[in-house]
Write an enzyme that holds these catalytic residues in place. Structure first.
Site, mmCIF file in Angstrom:
data_model
loop_
_atom_site.group_PDB
_atom_site.id
_atom_site.type_symbol
_atom_site.label_atom_id
_atom_site.label_comp_id
_atom_site.label_asym_id
_atom_site.label_seq_id
_atom_site.Cartn_x
_atom_site.Cartn_y
_atom_site.Cartn_z
ATOM 1 C CB SER A 252 -0.857 0.023 1.252
ATOM 2 O OG SER A 252 -0.005 0.175 2.374
ATOM 3 C CE LYS A 253 -2.535 6.429 -2.395
ATOM 4 N NZ LYS A 253 -3.167 6.905 -3.588
ATOM 5 N NE ARG A 254 -1.086 5.022 6.521
ATOM 6 C CZ ARG A 254 -1.558 4.759 7.719
ATOM 7 N NH1 ARG A 254 -2.811 4.475 7.871
ATOM 8 N NH2 ARG A 254 -0.764 4.755 8.774
ATOM 9 C CE LYS A 255 1.354 -0.423 7.122
ATOM 10 N NZ LYS A 255 0.749 -1.667 7.482
ATOM 11 C CG ASN A 256 6.904 -0.352 0.155
ATOM 12 O OD1 ASN A 256 7.980 0.218 0.068
ATOM 13 N ND2 ASN A 256 6.785 -1.617 0.432
#
Ligand code: GLU
Length: 492
Positions: A252-256
């Protein structure tokens, strides 16, 4: 039989590394069998699909060297390759399914369906469409049709028993029909849903192998049934494992960072990124980590895909990219690639006018603009401590600005300025105070030229990644806090 595979992205949002990963495996499988690889744009969600997102997908896949044989840009025997241009085709098959009794019309309004769900929840029943459209008499249907009432077309689903799907990697997968909804095939606006369009196109485009992410397994029963209803042979299915964050959650873009463009702007070599994607659940027979696309094409074997969730780990990618830079580029190529990436006259011509009035000697220039060539910045909490707003308020500003930037298609200086100014006003914060944390997050300092110009020059991918990183530096947001802020943001 000629093997034909496809990648079928929906042009919404940024071009995702997951799309490239699936494209790579489809390409390899097709080439290994001397077949063809098709690119089809699934843009039936007219509200979320954009031409810019389509262009970004095509450019990103091309940049990675994942070339296709047929597609919206290239044409081919089975076009058009953009679903929005095929509406008539889907309508024809929806009508055919109605005529053969495999589908039915439903006139239920959204309000009626909401009420149905609320009642089901109150009664502790599973929430699903209850088949009310099937209760209507033919006369009633005709009367409502004649009155021009909006309606959808849904497919019939067996009430009992189960469905068995054959997956090339997973073998037989059994799914209870009870778990499968009477899927909408044609929406009230006349556009098909993913399910109808996908099945019709895979058939008409003579796709022999559907290789896609595992998140689509639950759709397979509906697809299999549609193939049966239409009397068509179903392609072989193969669901690849989903890419995961290092903590094993779904990528997910929140983490990566998940946008292919981010990796392009950060200065990764496309060969290295493609190589890394090839390591996701797959390995070379000799297990070597560094290999080219040509090596992978020569050795590909779907049977070597392992189902354990492959971890997309940027640190590993960095290591691999370093190997490529060291081993595969000679000094001249290294120079040329760096110039092509961004250290070139064109880019400097855009940057220098902003800095000329702020320097006293040439040796001031490079230190003042180096952040425009850097990746993520080394920041700490104290970098934000001179700003007017409390830390929690700064996090809120950064998060709201980030959400706004994720939705904002206009990345020009003027577009950024208008949007962020408007956001500051809605949050009732003085513009200078609102911008201060953004300055630190994106440029590392408030002592630089206009932050809007800096953001425009940095581009959306790097800017957003820096803002995300700054939120983490300031302590991050829990799920609960994020939920609360989401509500507040939506109500602005
Ligand atoms: N449009 C779907 C997507 O966005 C395609 C899924 C499939 O390959 O069937 O991923």
């Amino acid at each position: 039989m000629t093997v034909r595979t496809r990648i079928a992205p929906s042009p919404t949002g940024d071009p995702h590394v997951g799309t490239a990963y699936i494209a790579l495996f489809n390409l390899c499988f097709a080439r290994q069998h001397g077949g063809q690889f098709v690119l089809r744009i699934e843009d039936t969600d007219q509200q979320r699909s954009t031409a810019a997102a389509e262009t970004a997908i095509l450019d990103s896949l091309r940049w990675l060297g994942l070339d296709w044989d047929e597609g919206p840009d290239k044409g081919g025997e089975f076009g058009p390759y953009r679903q929005s241009e095929r509406a008539e085709i889907y309508r024809h098959y929806a009508e055919q399914l109605l005529a053969s009794g495999h589908a039915f019309r439903c006139f239920a309004t959204p309000q009626e369906l909401d009420q149905m769900r609320r009642d089901q929840m109150a009664a502790g029943e599973p929430v699903k469409y209850d088949g009310r459209g099937l209760q209507l008499s033919e006369q009633e249907v005709q009367r409502r049709l004649a009155a021009g009432e909006p309606h959808v077309i849904r497919m019939k689903i067996p009430e009992q028993g189960s469905c068995v799907i054959q997956d090339l990697l997973r073998g037989a997968i059994e799914i209870d029909w009870q778990q499968v909804d009477m899927q909408i095939l044609l929406k009230a606006d006349g556009m098909p849903t993913y399910h109808l369009a996908n099945v019709v196109d895979d058939h008409l485009m003579q796709i022999t192998h559907v290789i896609r992410g595992e998140e689509w397994i639950n759709s397979a029963p509906k697809h299999q049934l549609l193939y049966q209803y239409l009397g068509w042979e179903m392609p072989q299915l193969c669901h690849l494992p989903l890419l995961r964050n290092p903590d094993k959650s779904k990528l997910s873009k929140r983490k990566n960072p998940t946008s292919i463009r981010y990796y392009q702007r950060m200065g990764y070599l496309p060969e290295a990124l493609t190589n890394y994607l090839g390591r996701m659940g797959w390995s070379m027979p000799d297990e070597r980590e560094k290999f080219s696309l040509a090596d992978m094409l020569a050795e590909f074997d779907l049977g070597r895909v392992s189902l354990g969730g492959p971890i997309f780990d940027v640190e590993k990618l960095d290591w691999l990219n370093g190997q490529w830079i060291r081993d595969e580029l000679d000094a001249e190529q290294f120079f040329q690639r760096l110039v092509d990436w961004g250290l070139n006259e064109q880019r400097l011509q855009r940057i220098l006018p902003h800095i000329q009035s702020r320097v006293e000697k040439f040796s001031d220039v490079v230190p003042r603009i180096s952040y425009l060539f850097a990746g993520l910045l080394e920041l700490s909490e104290s970098d934000f401590s001179d700003n007017k707003l409390e830390q929690a308020e700064q996090v809120k500003v950064l998060q709201f600005a980030l959400w706004w930037m994720e939705q904002n298609p206009d990345w020009s200086r003027a577009g950024l300025f208008a949007g962020l100014k408007d956001l500051a006003q809605k949050m009732d914060i003085k513009l200078a105070d609102f911008l201060a944390p953004l300055f630190v997050a994106t440029a590392g300092t408030t002592a630089t030229f206009s932050i809007m110009d800096a953001m425009e020059l940095l581009g959306p991918e790097v800017t957003r990644a820096r803002v995300r990183a700054a939120i983490d530096v300031l302590g991050g947001l829990s799920k609960k806090q994020t939920k609360k802020l989401e509500k507040e943001f939506a109500s602005l």
